[in-house]
Design an enzyme around this catalytic site. Structure first.
Site, PDB file in Angstrom:
ATOM      1  N   ARG A  30      48.411  31.915  38.995  1.00 48.02           N
ATOM      2  CA  ARG A  30      49.310  33.038  38.966  1.00 48.02           C
ATOM      3  C   ARG A  30      49.392  33.738  40.365  1.00 48.02           C
ATOM      4  O   ARG A  30      48.358  33.051  41.261  1.00 48.02           O
ATOM      5  CB  ARG A  30      48.348  34.090  37.990  1.00 48.02           C
ATOM      6  CG  ARG A  30      48.498  33.961  36.707  1.00 48.02           C
ATOM      7  CD  ARG A  30      48.025  34.954  35.855  1.00 48.02           C
ATOM      8  NE  ARG A  30      46.632  35.453  36.022  1.00 48.02           N
ATOM      9  CZ  ARG A  30      46.345  36.833  36.471  1.00 48.02           C
ATOM     10  NH1 ARG A  30      47.410  37.586  36.814  1.00 48.02           N
ATOM     11  NH2 ARG A  30      45.122  37.177  36.393  1.00 48.02           N
ATOM     12  N   ILE A  79      49.923  34.845  44.090  1.00 50.14           N
ATOM     13  CA  ILE A  79      49.929  34.205  45.318  1.00 50.14           C
ATOM     14  C   ILE A  79      49.535  32.580  45.253  1.00 50.14           C
ATOM     15  O   ILE A  79      49.984  31.830  45.711  1.00 50.14           O
ATOM     16  CB  ILE A  79      49.156  34.841  46.285  1.00 50.14           C
ATOM     17  CG1 ILE A  79      49.874  36.254  46.631  1.00 50.14           C
ATOM     18  CG2 ILE A  79      49.201  34.108  47.647  1.00 50.14           C
ATOM     19  CD1 ILE A  79      48.837  37.229  47.409  1.00 50.14           C
ATOM     20  N   ASN A 109      41.529  31.487  47.039  1.00 52.73           N
ATOM     21  CA  ASN A 109      42.490  32.564  46.833  1.00 52.73           C
ATOM     22  C   ASN A 109      41.995  33.503  45.728  1.00 52.73           C
ATOM     23  O   ASN A 109      42.457  34.833  45.751  1.00 52.73           O
ATOM     24  CB  ASN A 109      43.710  31.913  46.564  1.00 52.73           C
ATOM     25  CG  ASN A 109      44.753  32.609  45.838  1.00 52.73           C
ATOM     26  OD1 ASN A 109      45.696  33.786  46.418  1.00 52.73           O
ATOM     27  ND2 ASN A 109      44.797  32.763  44.446  1.00 52.73           N
ATOM     28  N   MET A 133      41.174  53.353  51.101  1.00 52.53           N
ATOM     29  CA  MET A 133      40.678  54.476  50.223  1.00 52.53           C
ATOM     30  C   MET A 133      40.489  53.981  48.934  1.00 52.53           C
ATOM     31  O   MET A 133      41.459  53.450  48.314  1.00 52.53           O
ATOM     32  CB  MET A 133      41.625  55.772  49.886  1.00 52.53           C
ATOM     33  CG  MET A 133      42.015  56.643  51.354  1.00 52.53           C
ATOM     34  SD  MET A 133      41.026  58.027  51.015  1.00 52.53           S
ATOM     35  CE  MET A 133      41.839  58.834  49.837  1.00 52.53           C
ATOM     36  N   GLN A 155      38.793  51.397  47.810  1.00 53.82           N
ATOM     37  CA  GLN A 155      38.346  49.944  47.860  1.00 53.82           C
ATOM     38  C   GLN A 155      37.237  49.683  48.630  1.00 53.82           C
ATOM     39  O   GLN A 155      37.197  48.579  49.515  1.00 53.82           O
ATOM     40  CB  GLN A 155      39.852  49.338  48.337  1.00 53.82           C
ATOM     41  CG  GLN A 155      40.738  49.446  47.319  1.00 53.82           C
ATOM     42  CD  GLN A 155      41.789  48.169  47.458  1.00 53.82           C
ATOM     43  OE1 GLN A 155      42.227  47.623  48.586  1.00 53.82           O
ATOM     44  NE2 GLN A 155      42.313  47.491  46.404  1.00 53.82           N
ATOM     45  N   TYR A 181      36.178  46.259  47.615  1.00 52.09           N
ATOM     46  CA  TYR A 181      37.356  45.032  48.035  1.00 52.09           C
ATOM     47  C   TYR A 181      37.319  44.824  49.424  1.00 52.09           C
ATOM     48  O   TYR A 181      37.406  43.795  50.147  1.00 52.09           O
ATOM     49  CB  TYR A 181      38.383  45.665  47.450  1.00 52.09           C
ATOM     50  CG  TYR A 181      39.605  44.627  47.581  1.00 52.09           C
ATOM     51  CD1 TYR A 181      39.737  43.665  46.685  1.00 52.09           C
ATOM     52  CD2 TYR A 181      40.558  44.778  48.537  1.00 52.09           C
ATOM     53  CE1 TYR A 181      41.026  42.831  46.762  1.00 52.09           C
ATOM     54  CE2 TYR A 181      41.711  43.951  48.792  1.00 52.09           C
ATOM     55  CZ  TYR A 181      41.968  43.029  47.850  1.00 52.09           C
ATOM     56  OH  TYR A 181      43.039  41.993  47.949  1.00 52.09           O
ATOM     57  N   GLY A 234      49.338  41.723  53.523  1.00 56.31           N
ATOM     58  CA  GLY A 234      49.683  42.923  53.189  1.00 56.31           C
ATOM     59  C   GLY A 234      50.061  43.056  51.824  1.00 56.31           C
ATOM     60  O   GLY A 234      49.861  42.275  50.993  1.00 56.31           O
TER      61      GLY A 234
HETATM   62  P1  NDP Z   1      46.544  37.783  40.589  1.00 59.39           P
HETATM   63  O1  NDP Z   1      45.811  38.702  39.900  1.00 59.39           O
HETATM   64  O2  NDP Z   1      48.005  37.675  40.396  1.00 59.39           O
HETATM   65  O3  NDP Z   1      45.833  36.338  40.400  1.00 59.39           O
HETATM   66  C1  NDP Z   1      44.368  36.132  40.443  1.00 59.39           C
HETATM   67  C2  NDP Z   1      43.970  34.578  40.406  1.00 59.39           C
HETATM   68  O4  NDP Z   1      42.675  34.567  40.518  1.00 59.39           O
HETATM   69  C3  NDP Z   1      44.300  34.151  38.801  1.00 59.39           C
HETATM   70  O5  NDP Z   1      44.634  32.891  38.819  1.00 59.39           O
HETATM   71  C4  NDP Z   1      42.995  34.582  38.176  1.00 59.39           C
HETATM   72  O6  NDP Z   1      42.844  33.680  37.028  1.00 59.39           O
HETATM   73  C5  NDP Z   1      41.768  33.924  39.202  1.00 59.39           C
HETATM   74  N1  NDP Z   1      40.675  34.602  39.238  1.00 59.39           N
HETATM   75  C6  NDP Z   1      40.262  36.029  39.167  1.00 59.39           C
HETATM   76  N2  NDP Z   1      39.102  35.864  39.094  1.00 59.39           N
HETATM   77  C7  NDP Z   1      38.553  34.595  39.014  1.00 59.39           C
HETATM   78  C8  NDP Z   1      37.446  34.185  38.586  1.00 59.39           C
HETATM   79  N3  NDP Z   1      36.262  34.867  38.604  1.00 59.39           N
HETATM   80  N4  NDP Z   1      37.091  32.914  38.589  1.00 59.39           N
HETATM   81  C9  NDP Z   1      38.342  31.757  38.739  1.00 59.39           C
HETATM   82  N5  NDP Z   1      39.426  32.625  38.882  1.00 59.39           N
HETATM   83  C10 NDP Z   1      39.713  33.639  38.968  1.00 59.39           C
HETATM   84  O7  NDP Z   1      46.109  37.815  42.083  1.00 59.39           O
HETATM   85  P2  NDP Z   1      47.015  37.895  43.271  1.00 59.39           P
HETATM   86  O8  NDP Z   1      47.930  36.594  43.489  1.00 59.39           O
HETATM   87  O9  NDP Z   1      47.777  39.369  43.741  1.00 59.39           O
HETATM   88  O10 NDP Z   1      46.109  37.690  44.569  1.00 59.39           O
HETATM   89  C11 NDP Z   1      45.699  36.292  45.218  1.00 59.39           C
HETATM   90  C12 NDP Z   1      44.750  36.830  46.427  1.00 59.39           C
HETATM   91  O11 NDP Z   1      45.303  37.587  47.422  1.00 59.39           O
HETATM   92  C13 NDP Z   1      43.523  37.719  46.055  1.00 59.39           C
HETATM   93  O12 NDP Z   1      42.408  37.162  46.684  1.00 59.39           O
HETATM   94  C14 NDP Z   1      43.835  38.965  46.451  1.00 59.39           C
HETATM   95  O13 NDP Z   1      42.661  39.747  46.775  1.00 59.39           O
HETATM   96  C15 NDP Z   1      44.772  38.661  47.716  1.00 59.39           C
HETATM   97  N6  NDP Z   1      45.490  39.658  48.062  1.00 59.39           N
HETATM   98  C16 NDP Z   1      46.430  40.066  47.136  1.00 59.39           C
HETATM   99  C17 NDP Z   1      47.562  40.813  47.736  1.00 59.39           C
HETATM  100  C18 NDP Z   1      48.671  41.475  46.648  1.00 59.39           C
HETATM  101  O14 NDP Z   1      49.442  42.314  47.435  1.00 59.39           O
HETATM  102  N7  NDP Z   1      48.948  40.898  45.631  1.00 59.39           N
HETATM  103  C19 NDP Z   1      47.415  41.517  49.133  1.00 59.39           C
HETATM  104  C20 NDP Z   1      46.433  40.865  49.817  1.00 59.39           C
HETATM  105  C21 NDP Z   1      45.583  39.883  49.450  1.00 59.39           C
HETATM  106  P3  NDP Z   1      43.120  34.280  35.644  1.00 59.39           P
HETATM  107  O15 NDP Z   1      44.623  33.859  35.444  1.00 59.39           O
HETATM  108  O16 NDP Z   1      42.470  33.229  34.609  1.00 59.39           O
HETATM  109  O17 NDP Z   1      42.764  35.529  35.537  1.00 59.39           O
END
Ligand code: NDP
Length: 241
Positions: free
Chosen positions: A12, A14, A82, A142, A144, A147, A178
């Site tokens: 899902r 990124i 990721n 704030m 977080q 995180y 970001g």
């Molecule tokens: P999403 O919530 O869209 O997707 C998260 C993904 O991580 C999913 O595939 C989910 O699997 C998986 N996941 C969550 N927990 C676990 C676990 N315990 N074991 C295995 N897989 C897991 O996240 P984003 O795409 O928004 O974010 C991706 C990364 O980028 C993260 O590290 C986030 O912190 C970072 N980030 C995001 C930003 C944003 O604006 N979106 C900004 C900066 C950083 P499942 O589908 O099964 O839940």
């Protein structure tokens, strides 16, 4: 032979963009996920990228999951850490559970995965490790504390791993995005987005997931061997370190 890449949280948001872009560039890709089978199955059907369900915060499960991926595709040469979650709240109201859940999924995971692949990478003399941090690990945010701590921890971890493995053909780098237009961020009410979030971003919009994926593609290339221990910010000019 095409290199093998594992993207955690690759089904899902990124991570999915990263997995698809790596596949398009010729890598043999596996995507990990945590619990959302429906999204993972739809992703696999749409992209042809095999999905592997294991909890990145669980050391033993990661070891087994990595072994399964390697049995199917071959040794992992590219690791993209990721997977991540948020569990926001002001520190003075934050429970122990919210702290541990976020540290476990966002920081322990990076140790678990990197530990599972590093010996093989060292033995083969090649490896590319990219971990997705966040602007909020650089500047704080704030609500977080958990995180921000986890994402800052990823940066320190990566610098140590980069130093330890620089002589072995292995690079370790961080991307600090970001605001990216994933489901999570797009769920923010439009008025909040317009009044509070977009004015903070000089570029004037959210990032597309593909814009983070392009950073990964750059860092994992064979030709990027001199770039290690770095943090690449992709935040539309919101915060300049
Ligand atoms: P999403 O919530 O869209 O997707 C998260 C993904 O991580 C999913 O595939 C989910 O699997 C998986 N996941 C969550 N927990 C676990 C676990 N315990 N074991 C295995 N897989 C897991 O996240 P984003 O795409 O928004 O974010 C991706 C990364 O980028 C993260 O590290 C986030 O912190 C970072 N980030 C995001 C930003 C944003 O604006 N979106 C900004 C900066 C950083 P499942 O589908 O099964 O839940």
């Amino acid at each position: 032979m095409a290199r093998v890449a594992l993207v955690t949280g690759g089904t899902r948001g990124i991570g999915a963009a990263i997995a698809v872009m790596l596949k398009g560039a010729g890598y043999r890709v596996a995507a990990n996920y945590g619990g959302n089978d429906e999204a993972a199955n739809a992703f696999e059907a749409r992209t042809g990228i095999p999905v592997h369900k294991f909890d990145v915060g669980d050391f033993a499960a990661v070891k087994a999951g990595v072994a399964t991926v390697e049995a199917e595709l071959g040794p992992i040469e590219v690791l993209v850490n990721n997977a991540g979650i948020t569990h926001d709240g002001m520190l003075h109201k934050m429970g122990e559970d919210a702290w541990h859940a976020v540290i476990r999924t966002n920081l322990d995971s990076v140790f678990n995965l990197t530990r599972a692949v590093i010996e093989g990478m060292r033995a083969r003399g090649f490896g590319r490790i990219v971990s997705i941090s966040s602007i909020n690990g650089q500047k704080g945010q704030m609500g977080q504390a958990n995180y921000s701590a986890a994402k800052a921890g990823v940066i320190g971890f990566t610098k140590a791993v980069a130093l330890e493995n620089a002589g072995k053909g292995i690079t370790a780098n961080v991307i600090a995005p970001g605001y990216v237009g994933t489901d999570m961020v797009r769920a923010v009410p439009e008025e909040v987005m317009k009044a509070k979030i977009l004015p903070q971003i000089p570029v004037g919009r959210l990032a597309e997931p593909d814009e983070v994926a392009r950073c990964v593609l750059f860092l994992v290339a064979d030709e990027a061997g001199f770039v290690t221990g770095s943090t690449l910010t992709a935040n539309g000019g919101q915060y300049m370190v």
